[in-house]
Design a protein around this motif. Structure first.
Motif, PDB file in Angstrom:
ATOM      1  N   VAL A 236      30.208   9.800  17.301  1.00 55.15           N
ATOM      2  CA  VAL A 236      30.241  10.373  18.681  1.00 55.15           C
ATOM      3  C   VAL A 236      29.261   9.393  19.599  1.00 55.15           C
ATOM      4  CG1 VAL A 236      29.926  12.225  20.409  1.00 55.15           C
ATOM      5  CG2 VAL A 236      31.051  12.370  18.023  1.00 55.15           C
ATOM      6  N   GLY A 237      28.057   9.155  18.962  1.00 55.15           N
ATOM      7  CA  GLY A 237      26.932   8.545  19.763  1.00 55.15           C
ATOM      8  C   GLY A 237      27.447   6.892  20.021  1.00 55.15           C
ATOM      9  N   ASN A 238      28.290   6.242  19.149  1.00 59.60           N
ATOM     10  CA  ASN A 238      28.737   4.715  19.238  1.00 59.60           C
ATOM     11  C   ASN A 238      29.753   4.411  20.133  1.00 59.60           C
ATOM     12  OD1 ASN A 238      26.384   3.834  17.968  1.00 59.60           O
ATOM     13  ND2 ASN A 238      27.297   3.882  15.952  1.00 59.60           N
ATOM     14  N   ASN A 239      30.821   5.613  20.119  1.00 62.16           N
ATOM     15  CA  ASN A 239      31.899   5.556  20.742  1.00 62.16           C
ATOM     16  C   ASN A 239      31.690   5.640  22.572  1.00 62.16           C
ATOM     17  OD1 ASN A 239      34.610   5.201  21.421  1.00 62.16           O
ATOM     18  ND2 ASN A 239      34.878   7.455  21.325  1.00 62.16           N
ATOM     19  N   LYS A 240      32.307   4.383  23.283  1.00 64.63           N
ATOM     20  CA  LYS A 240      31.977   4.506  24.513  1.00 64.63           C
ATOM     21  C   LYS A 240      33.268   4.156  25.300  1.00 64.63           C
ATOM     22  CE  LYS A 240      27.944   1.679  23.295  1.00 64.63           C
ATOM     23  NZ  LYS A 240      28.458   1.438  22.032  1.00 64.63           N
ATOM     24  N   THR A 241      33.222   4.654  26.566  1.00 64.42           N
ATOM     25  CA  THR A 241      34.338   4.434  27.440  1.00 64.42           C
ATOM     26  C   THR A 241      33.977   3.472  28.372  1.00 64.42           C
ATOM     27  OG1 THR A 241      35.317   6.975  27.006  1.00 64.42           O
ATOM     28  CG2 THR A 241      36.007   5.508  29.136  1.00 64.42           C
ATOM     29  N   VAL A 242      34.676   2.246  28.428  1.00 58.77           N
ATOM     30  CA  VAL A 242      34.398   1.217  29.323  1.00 58.77           C
ATOM     31  C   VAL A 242      35.760   0.648  30.215  1.00 58.77           C
ATOM     32  CG1 VAL A 242      33.890  -1.324  29.465  1.00 58.77           C
ATOM     33  CG2 VAL A 242      32.910   0.214  27.645  1.00 58.77           C
ATOM     34  N   THR A 243      35.481   0.434  31.556  1.00 61.54           N
ATOM     35  CA  THR A 243      36.638   0.133  32.395  1.00 61.54           C
ATOM     36  C   THR A 243      36.664  -1.359  32.378  1.00 61.54           C
ATOM     37  OG1 THR A 243      36.028   2.236  33.812  1.00 61.54           O
ATOM     38  CG2 THR A 243      37.463   0.263  34.648  1.00 61.54           C
ATOM     39  N   LEU A 244      37.882  -1.723  32.148  1.00 64.33           N
ATOM     40  CA  LEU A 244      38.164  -3.135  32.011  1.00 64.33           C
ATOM     41  C   LEU A 244      39.157  -3.675  32.953  1.00 64.33           C
ATOM     42  CD1 LEU A 244      38.042  -5.809  30.363  1.00 64.33           C
ATOM     43  CD2 LEU A 244      39.768  -5.227  28.843  1.00 64.33           C
ATOM     44  N   ASN A 245      38.574  -4.581  33.952  1.00 63.55           N
ATOM     45  CA  ASN A 245      39.542  -4.912  34.995  1.00 63.55           C
ATOM     46  C   ASN A 245      39.637  -6.236  34.915  1.00 63.55           C
ATOM     47  OD1 ASN A 245      40.672  -5.561  37.653  1.00 63.55           O
ATOM     48  ND2 ASN A 245      38.805  -5.039  38.926  1.00 63.55           N
ATOM     49  N   VAL A 246      41.162  -6.526  34.892  1.00 63.47           N
ATOM     50  CA  VAL A 246      41.432  -7.971  34.237  1.00 63.47           C
ATOM     51  C   VAL A 246      42.294  -8.444  35.501  1.00 63.47           C
ATOM     52  CG1 VAL A 246      42.800  -9.590  32.858  1.00 63.47           C
ATOM     53  CG2 VAL A 246      41.567  -7.685  31.786  1.00 63.47           C
ATOM     54  N   ASP A 247      41.964  -9.086  36.277  1.00 62.97           N
ATOM     55  CA  ASP A 247      42.728  -9.592  37.788  1.00 62.97           C
ATOM     56  C   ASP A 247      43.411  -8.374  38.326  1.00 62.97           C
ATOM     57  OD1 ASP A 247      42.083 -12.298  37.501  1.00 62.97           O
ATOM     58  OD2 ASP A 247      44.006 -12.956  36.450  1.00 62.97           O
TER      59      ASP A 247
ATOM     60  N   PHE B 129      33.620   0.578  20.264  1.00 62.65           N
ATOM     61  CA  PHE B 129      32.462   0.952  19.557  1.00 62.65           C
ATOM     62  C   PHE B 129      31.581  -0.530  19.869  1.00 62.65           C
ATOM     63  CE2 PHE B 129      35.376   3.799  17.219  1.00 62.65           C
ATOM     64  CZ  PHE B 129      34.804   4.891  17.142  1.00 62.65           C
ATOM     65  N   GLY B 130      32.218  -1.405  20.511  1.00 67.46           N
ATOM     66  CA  GLY B 130      31.490  -2.665  20.525  1.00 67.46           C
ATOM     67  C   GLY B 130      30.458  -2.392  21.276  1.00 67.46           C
ATOM     68  N   GLY B 131      29.349  -3.198  20.922  1.00 67.67           N
ATOM     69  CA  GLY B 131      27.945  -3.200  21.758  1.00 67.67           C
ATOM     70  C   GLY B 131      27.704  -4.121  22.970  1.00 67.67           C
ATOM     71  N   THR B 132      28.681  -5.165  23.036  1.00 68.21           N
ATOM     72  CA  THR B 132      28.567  -6.201  24.053  1.00 68.21           C
ATOM     73  C   THR B 132      29.815  -6.308  24.705  1.00 68.21           C
ATOM     74  OG1 THR B 132      29.304  -8.100  22.517  1.00 68.21           O
ATOM     75  CG2 THR B 132      27.091  -7.481  22.439  1.00 68.21           C
ATOM     76  N   VAL B 133      29.859  -7.156  25.979  1.00 68.38           N
ATOM     77  CA  VAL B 133      31.253  -7.469  26.589  1.00 68.38           C
ATOM     78  C   VAL B 133      32.129  -8.300  25.857  1.00 68.38           C
ATOM     79  CG1 VAL B 133      31.996  -8.620  28.627  1.00 68.38           C
ATOM     80  CG2 VAL B 133      29.904  -6.992  28.896  1.00 68.38           C
ATOM     81  N   ASP B 134      31.679  -9.233  25.053  1.00 66.88           N
ATOM     82  CA  ASP B 134      32.558  -9.898  24.260  1.00 66.88           C
ATOM     83  C   ASP B 134      33.360  -9.269  23.362  1.00 66.88           C
ATOM     84  OD1 ASP B 134      33.549 -12.514  23.359  1.00 66.88           O
ATOM     85  OD2 ASP B 134      32.125 -12.450  21.780  1.00 66.88           O
ATOM     86  N   GLU B 135      32.671  -8.088  22.532  1.00 64.84           N
ATOM     87  CA  GLU B 135      33.253  -7.433  21.704  1.00 64.84           C
ATOM     88  C   GLU B 135      34.201  -6.234  22.493  1.00 64.84           C
ATOM     89  OE1 GLU B 135      30.047  -5.294  20.002  1.00 64.84           O
ATOM     90  OE2 GLU B 135      29.626  -6.980  18.566  1.00 64.84           O
ATOM     91  N   VAL B 136      33.930  -6.038  23.713  1.00 59.90           N
ATOM     92  CA  VAL B 136      34.745  -5.167  24.477  1.00 59.90           C
ATOM     93  C   VAL B 136      36.299  -5.953  24.587  1.00 59.90           C
ATOM     94  CG1 VAL B 136      35.481  -3.937  26.438  1.00 59.90           C
ATOM     95  CG2 VAL B 136      33.075  -3.566  25.197  1.00 59.90           C
ATOM     96  N   VAL B 137      35.813  -7.288  25.277  1.00 62.00           N
ATOM     97  CA  VAL B 137      37.329  -8.030  25.623  1.00 62.00           C
ATOM     98  C   VAL B 137      38.097  -8.391  24.226  1.00 62.00           C
ATOM     99  CG1 VAL B 137      37.418 -10.156  26.593  1.00 62.00           C
ATOM    100  CG2 VAL B 137      35.975  -9.085  27.676  1.00 62.00           C
ATOM    101  N   LYS B 138      37.374  -8.635  23.540  1.00 66.72           N
ATOM    102  CA  LYS B 138      38.220  -9.066  22.108  1.00 66.72           C
ATOM    103  C   LYS B 138      38.953  -8.041  21.589  1.00 66.72           C
ATOM    104  CE  LYS B 138      35.373 -12.999  20.650  1.00 66.72           C
ATOM    105  NZ  LYS B 138      34.370 -13.533  19.620  1.00 66.72           N
ATOM    106  N   ALA B 139      38.345  -6.723  21.566  1.00 66.07           N
ATOM    107  CA  ALA B 139      38.891  -5.556  21.284  1.00 66.07           C
ATOM    108  C   ALA B 139      40.218  -4.842  22.101  1.00 66.07           C
ATOM    109  CB  ALA B 139      37.986  -4.076  21.270  1.00 66.07           C
ATOM    110  N   ALA B 140      40.089  -5.315  23.349  1.00 63.07           N
ATOM    111  CA  ALA B 140      41.092  -5.367  24.170  1.00 63.07           C
ATOM    112  C   ALA B 140      42.155  -6.523  24.242  1.00 63.07           C
ATOM    113  CB  ALA B 140      40.833  -5.189  25.656  1.00 63.07           C
ATOM    114  N   LYS B 141      42.178  -7.247  23.186  1.00 61.52           N
ATOM    115  CA  LYS B 141      42.937  -8.570  22.778  1.00 61.52           C
ATOM    116  C   LYS B 141      43.232  -9.139  24.179  1.00 61.52           C
ATOM    117  CE  LYS B 141      45.466  -5.862  19.379  1.00 61.52           C
ATOM    118  NZ  LYS B 141      44.677  -6.497  18.129  1.00 61.52           N
ATOM    119  N   VAL B 142      42.380  -9.346  24.893  1.00 59.20           N
ATOM    120  CA  VAL B 142      42.245 -10.550  26.293  1.00 59.20           C
ATOM    121  C   VAL B 142      41.676 -11.718  25.550  1.00 59.20           C
ATOM    122  CG1 VAL B 142      41.260 -10.868  28.414  1.00 59.20           C
ATOM    123  CG2 VAL B 142      41.850  -8.590  27.837  1.00 59.20           C
TER     124      VAL B 142
END
Length: 380
Positions: A34-45, A54-67
């Motif tokens: 529960v502590g590592n799971n985050k809700t991030v808003t991703l705005n692509v164009d 669960f990613g800790g960096t922006v790069d991990e978030v973007v990759k997880a979203a398959k962008v």
């Protein structure tokens, strides 16, 4: 406390202790999850989505979203930035956009998500005319935007010259926007598809091809020559005077802005026929004069004594005199009279001819008019 009995019937606390340890580990894992799971808003164009990560960096978030990112793409915050619950990640993908800027075509690379952002990046005036709405999204490839910036032009038509500011892309659109109608025969100084440029002058010339005009012209007469054996070769008689005729010609006019630019003959009508001039010329050769002596004493020419007396009165008997008064020779011939009676066959004027030659021409004139051409005729 829960009691457990062994096979020999004794209580055991060991098994319960192990179970408690497993339960505690599970509880710690759940808390960590529960502590590592985050809700991030991703705005692509401009396309916004909520991402659980669960990613800790922006790069991990973007990759997880398959962008899939390229080097020219723009990401904010930076790829190595840490993300927290509620972090907003903006991704602007690089796009190759074909544009036409005031008629000049090229491809630009931009990370703007829409037409408005592209125009802003190009530094184009906000009042420019666009082929797409400003909020239209730009695709990674295949987008096209035509941009026409405001320009000051001068429109000259129907006797008026006006300055206008326009965002029209071509001349035809300028005329349409101005409500100027161009007739089939009218002339425009610029082609309709010509791009509009700053300080362009567009002139419309009104062409009228409906007018005609008549003009009366002279018809020259011809000369008809006949020959007669009754006249000497140096004699010519006009038996009928010539008279010019008249012809009325009709012309089709081309008027440009009310002024005649050209005319083309379409018909002609002879209203007065010309009258031919009729001339009769002689065929008969005149008798050749006798040749005088080298000193000019006695020539043996007909009427020589009479002409000597007249020459004495006219020129003092000087057969080669040229006083500059327009009369020449012993008998003072004018040049027209000398030439009209055949003197040109001897010399340009009488002063250059011999005495016998001058007497020959005098006899010719005498045969026609007597002595009336000489003021000293009384001396004969």
């Amino acid at each position: 406390m829960v009691k457990f009995f062994t096979s020999d019937g004794k209580f055991s606390y060991l098994k319960i202790g192990a179970q408690l340890l497993v339960l505690s580990a599970l509880l710690v894992g759940v808390v960590a999850f529960v502590g590592n799971n985050k809700t991030v808003t991703l705005n692509v164009d401009g396309k916004v989505s909520s991402v659980q990560t669960f990613g800790g960096t922006v790069d991990e978030v973007v990759k997880a979203a398959k962008v899939e990112l390229k080097a020219a793409d723009r990401v904010s915050p930076a790829l190595d930035a840490r993300v927290e619950n509620g972090t907003v990640v903006n991704v602007n993908l690089a796009k190759d956009v074909a544009i036409s800027l005031d008629g000049a075509r090229r491809t630009v690379n931009t990370t703007a998500p829409d037409v408005a952002g592209l125009v802003s990046e190009l530094g184009v005036a906000s009042s420019a005319a666009l082929s797409q709405p400003k909020d239209a999204a730009l695709a990674v490839s295949g987008s096209f935007v035509s941009i026409s910036t405001p320009k000051t032009i001068r429109l000259v038509a129907d006797g008026k010259s006006t300055a206008q500011t326009t965002t029209a892309a071509d001349v035809a659109t300028v005329l349409k926007d101005a409500g100027v109608t161009v007739g089939a025969s009218d002339r425009v100084s610029q082609p309709g598809n010509a791009p509009v440029v700053q300080n362009m002058v567009i002139k419309i010339s009104r062409v009228d091809t409906s007018k005609t005009a008549d003009a009366t012209e002279e018809v020259p007469f011809e000369t008809i020559t006949t020959q007669s054996a009754d006249l000497y070769t140096d004699e010519k008689t006009e038996t009928q005077a010539g008279a010019a005729g008249q012809v009325v010609k009709t012309f089709k006019l081309v008027l440009v802005d009310g002024r005649e630019a050209s005319r083309t003959e379409v018909s002609s009508n002879v209203t007065v026929k010309p009258v031919a001039k009729k001339v009769t010329v002689g065929l008969k050769e005149r008798p050749k004069p006798a040749v005088g002596t080298a000193t000019g004493a006695a020539t043996g020419a007909p009427n020589e004594a009479m002409w000597d007396r007249i020459a004495q009165c006219e020129s003092g008997g000087n057969w080669s005199i040229n006083t500059g008064n327009g009369y020449y020779g012993g008998l003072q011939f004018s040049s027209p009279t000398w030439l009209a009676n055949g003197g040109g066959s001897y010399a340009p004027n009488a002063s250059l001819a011999s005495k016998a030659q001058q007497i020959d021409i005098a006899n010719r004139l005498y045969a026609k008019n007597g002595l009336r051409d000489w003021g000293c005729g009384w001396a004969a």
